[in-house]
Write an enzyme that holds these catalytic residues in place. Structure first.
Site, short mmCIF file in Angstrom:
data_model
loop_
_atom_site.label_atom_id
_atom_site.label_comp_id
_atom_site.label_asym_id
_atom_site.label_seq_id
_atom_site.Cartn_x
_atom_site.Cartn_y
_atom_site.Cartn_z
N CYS A 1 45.45 60.65 65.87
CA CYS A 1 46.98 60.77 66.31
C CYS A 1 47.40 61.02 67.63
O CYS A 1 48.35 61.65 67.69
CB CYS A 1 47.82 61.22 65.18
N ASP B 1 56.31 71.75 68.78
CA ASP B 1 55.63 71.40 67.50
C ASP B 1 54.54 72.39 67.22
O ASP B 1 53.71 72.68 67.90
CB ASP B 1 54.88 69.90 67.64
N LYS C 1 49.69 72.57 56.39
CA LYS C 1 48.47 72.99 57.40
C LYS C 1 48.63 74.23 57.50
O LYS C 1 47.31 75.02 57.97
CB LYS C 1 48.87 72.61 58.85
N HIS D 1 50.66 64.93 69.71
CA HIS D 1 50.59 64.15 68.40
C HIS D 1 51.73 62.83 68.42
O HIS D 1 52.78 63.03 69.04
CB HIS D 1 50.74 65.04 67.18
N GLN E 1 50.18 72.97 64.55
CA GLN E 1 48.50 73.43 64.43
C GLN E 1 48.54 74.79 64.93
O GLN E 1 47.27 75.47 65.16
CB GLN E 1 47.77 72.57 65.54
#
Ligand code: PMP
Length: 420
Positions: A365, A201, A227, A124, A204
């Site tokens: 993104c 990261d 999220k 991302h 997600q």
């Protein structure tokens, strides 16, 4: 494992009963942001109605109560991630700010001219641009770890890149554009063995499964509250205590100091050193309500339901002429990235929107990923545990209708009597 009960889960999410363009909303844009359970909405509202005060520096009961709730929220989120030492969990606005914190503070301290940073081809922009900004000022090199044609990470290329002894490896646990679940523990272990500091990261991943930071093997972990069914504007960075302690603050102001004079300022300890200014108090408390909600569910059952949604969506859509799913590796979360040949993605998204179906179209993104796929973008239907098989069928039906150019309205009545 208790059986999945999306009907019950749906009742916890007020927004899922709104209508879009006169049709029951089919919300398949969960990778962009998730909907909020009533407990989160009520907790935030209750805070503003009965608990609102600034934290840490008040000399009255309301402030003490707000401080206790705010710090309790930090412990709740930390424990959810397997962290005992909750002072190593820094509140941020989200993943983007968490990564910027590391780039500004740790990056500025550790990266020298000629050093190498490894990023993922599917990263991302939040895990690319902060490093590029740093690289530009320090003449640091950036290399991308490529993907294989099937969407999985190219392990051989990764191993070759690790031989160049990168100083930092910034990984993604799950691709927001493809849904691929990367073998993060292996990738972290290999990067550590090559001497790198590793940032993950997790934006997600956490919406779909729990993680344990004791075993993941990274040095920094970033995620966003919105999220994981929490409010917007709140997220966190976790870091190893010894790293965080050695890092300079990245923003200055109130809250993060121990003593200030015009001659010299000394900084507070963890986590406050990295939390300048009034924090998002209601956001943190709302996020902890989201975590309590998740902890009260059977996440294994949720995951099984999501995987069955994914299979069902793919099954239904695979019948549609021109439906082309983008290869997403062996393991993925409940997200389908696809093209509909002969149709522009924005037109498809617009058509679906007219049917009450919210998906996302574009580069998500992840422009370098799209460049490597040779695509301007994709359509992305991203599911959460509160979605139903019938919603997956409606997506397929709407796509089918578009392909057949039978632009009739979907059978609203059927949808209303369904699983909602
Ligand atoms: N990383 C990934 C993988 C994401 O999906 C997102 C949000 N789309 C981000 C980072 C950025 O998160 P936020 O905008 O909440 O900071």
């Amino acid at each position: 494992m208790t059986p999945a009960d999306p009907k019950r889960w749906r009742r916890d999410f007020p927004l899922l009963s709104v209508r879009a363009h006169g049709q029951p909303l089919v919300y398949l844009d969960n990778a962009a942001t998730t909907q909020k359970p009533r407990t989160v909405i009520d907790t935030v509202s209750r805070f503003y109605k009965t608990g609102n005060a600034n934290v840490h520096r008040g000399s009255h009961a309301l402030s003490a109560q707000a401080t206790a709730a705010f710090e309790q929220a930090r412990s709740t989120v930390a424990h959810w991630l397997g962290i005992e030492d909750s002072a190593t969990l820094i509140w941020t606005r989200g993943t983007t700010e968490a990564i910027n914190l590391v780039a500004h503070s740790w990056g500025a301290q550790h990266l020298r001219k000629g050093d190498l940073i490894l990023l993922m081809q599917s990263a991302h922009h939040a895990n690319i641009v902060p490093w590029q900004m740093l690289a530009a000022s320090r003449e640091v090199r950036i290399e991308a770890i490529p993907l294989q044609a099937d969407g999985d990470i190219d392990h051989e290329a990764y191993h070759r890149l690790l031989e160049q002894r990168p100083v930092l490896v910034a990984l993604g646990q799950v691709s927001n554009a493809l849904g691929t679940i990367y073998p993060i523990t292996d990738l972290c272990r290999e990067a550590k063995a090559a001497g790198a500091t590793v940032l993950v990261d997790g934006a997600q991943a956490l919406p779909h499964f729990d993680i344990d930071l004791n075993t993941l093997g990274c040095d920094f972990y970033a995620f966003s509250g919105h999220k994981v069914f929490g409010p917007t504007g709140i997220g966190a960075l976790w870091g190893r205590r010894e790293l965080l302690e050695s890092m300079p603050p990245w923003q200055g102001g109130g809250e993060m100091i121990e003593h200030v004079s015009f001659d010299a300022t000394t900084y507070a300890g963890l986590p406050f050193k990295f939390e300048a200014g009034t924090p998002n108090i209601a956001g943190a408390i709302g996020l902890s309500a989201a975590i309590h909600y998740l902890n009260a569910q059977d996440r294994v059952a949720m995951d099984a339901h999501e995987q069955s949604l994914l299979d069902h969506a793919l099954d239904c859509c695979s019948q549609i002429p021109g439906f082309r799913p983008i290869p997403s590796g062996a393991r993925r979360v409940s997200l389908v990235s696809f093209e509909l040949e002969g149709h522009h993605q924005q037109d498809v998204a617009h058509w679906l929107d007219q049917q009450g179906i919210a998906v996302r179209a574009g580069h998500h993104c992840a422009m370098p990923l799209m460049q490597s796929l040779g695509l301007p973008g994709t359509l992305r239907a991203s599911f959460a545990f509160y979605n139903t098989h019938q919603e997956a069928e409606h997506l397929a039906l709407a796509l089918e209708q578009l392909v057949q150019s039978q632009k009739t309205t979907l059978p609203v009545a059927d949808l209303e009597q369904s699983n909602y």
